[in-house]
Design a protein around this motif. Sequence first.
Motif, PDB file in Angstrom:
ATOM      1  N   GLN A   4       0.831  -1.187   0.000  1.00 33.00           N
ATOM      2  CA  GLN A   4       0.000   0.000   0.000  1.00 33.00           C
ATOM      3  C   GLN A   4       0.877   1.252   0.000  1.00 33.00           C
ATOM      4  OE1 GLN A   4      -2.786   0.177   3.188  1.00 33.00           O
ATOM      5  NE2 GLN A   4      -3.892   1.888   2.316  1.00 33.00           N
ATOM      6  N   GLN A  33      -6.686  10.275  -1.487  1.00 31.78           N
ATOM      7  CA  GLN A  33      -6.147   9.065  -2.115  1.00 31.78           C
ATOM      8  C   GLN A  33      -7.209   7.965  -2.179  1.00 31.78           C
ATOM      9  OE1 GLN A  33      -3.145   7.134   0.201  1.00 31.78           O
ATOM     10  NE2 GLN A  33      -2.421   5.893  -1.507  1.00 31.78           N
ATOM     11  N   SER A  37      -8.674   6.504  -5.584  1.00 34.13           N
ATOM     12  CA  SER A  37      -8.429   5.076  -5.779  1.00 34.13           C
ATOM     13  C   SER A  37      -9.736   4.328  -6.041  1.00 34.13           C
ATOM     14  CB  SER A  37      -7.732   4.499  -4.550  1.00 34.13           C
ATOM     15  OG  SER A  37      -7.593   3.115  -4.675  1.00 34.13           O
ATOM     16  N   SER A  41      -9.151   3.709  -9.561  1.00 33.14           N
ATOM     17  CA  SER A  41      -8.167   2.643  -9.283  1.00 33.14           C
ATOM     18  C   SER A  41      -6.735   3.137  -9.456  1.00 33.14           C
ATOM     19  CB  SER A  41      -8.414   1.432 -10.181  1.00 33.14           C
ATOM     20  OG  SER A  41      -9.702   0.926  -9.968  1.00 33.14           O
ATOM     21  N   ARG A  42      -6.480   4.332  -8.973  1.00 35.11           N
ATOM     22  CA  ARG A  42      -5.130   4.913  -9.010  1.00 35.11           C
ATOM     23  C   ARG A  42      -4.660   5.083  -7.573  1.00 35.11           C
ATOM     24  NH1 ARG A  42      -3.337   7.750 -14.182  1.00 35.11           N
ATOM     25  NH2 ARG A  42      -4.868   6.945 -15.631  1.00 35.11           N
ATOM     26  N   GLU A  43      -3.806   4.176  -7.117  1.00 30.30           N
ATOM     27  CA  GLU A  43      -3.365   4.161  -5.725  1.00 30.30           C
ATOM     28  C   GLU A  43      -2.354   5.267  -5.417  1.00 30.30           C
ATOM     29  OE1 GLU A  43      -4.366   2.168  -3.217  1.00 30.30           O
ATOM     30  OE2 GLU A  43      -5.811   1.182  -4.524  1.00 30.30           O
ATOM     31  N   SER A  44      -1.456   5.510  -6.321  1.00 30.24           N
ATOM     32  CA  SER A  44      -0.334   6.406  -6.059  1.00 30.24           C
ATOM     33  C   SER A  44      -0.558   7.784  -6.675  1.00 30.24           C
ATOM     34  CB  SER A  44       0.934   5.795  -6.665  1.00 30.24           C
ATOM     35  OG  SER A  44       1.975   6.727  -6.678  1.00 30.24           O
ATOM     36  N   TRP A  48      -1.614  10.099 -10.728  1.00 28.33           N
ATOM     37  CA  TRP A  48      -2.769  10.975 -10.862  1.00 28.33           C
ATOM     38  C   TRP A  48      -2.568  11.997 -11.965  1.00 28.33           C
ATOM     39  CZ3 TRP A  48      -3.580  12.581  -5.051  1.00 28.33           C
ATOM     40  CH2 TRP A  48      -3.961  11.455  -4.318  1.00 28.33           C
TER      41      TRP A  48
END
Length: 92
Positions: A4, A33, A37, A41-44, A48
């Motif tokens: 994560q 975040q 996300s 579905s963009r974790e980091s 972005w």
Amino acid sequence: MNKQFDMEIFLAGVLTGAHATRERHIRQAKTIQAAISERWSRESPWTWQRKHLAWFFDHHLSKHSKASRYYYWLTGLLVISRLKKPWSLPEP
């Protein structure tokens, strides 16, 4: 297995001020975040685009108070600063 993304480490270089202020920025950045996300579905934050932050401020925070939007706006500016992007966010 994916690790994560740690927002606290990401913002460490740009956070200044009182401990409570730093904690608030970290908490709000994690909220940003999580929303991005869930939606894209963009974790980091490194993945972005400006449209992701614009969506968060225009739609996700639309029913929040003006004061809340302002504090999230400040956190958004920190994220943009850390990414070293030429983006701007409209003032709340």
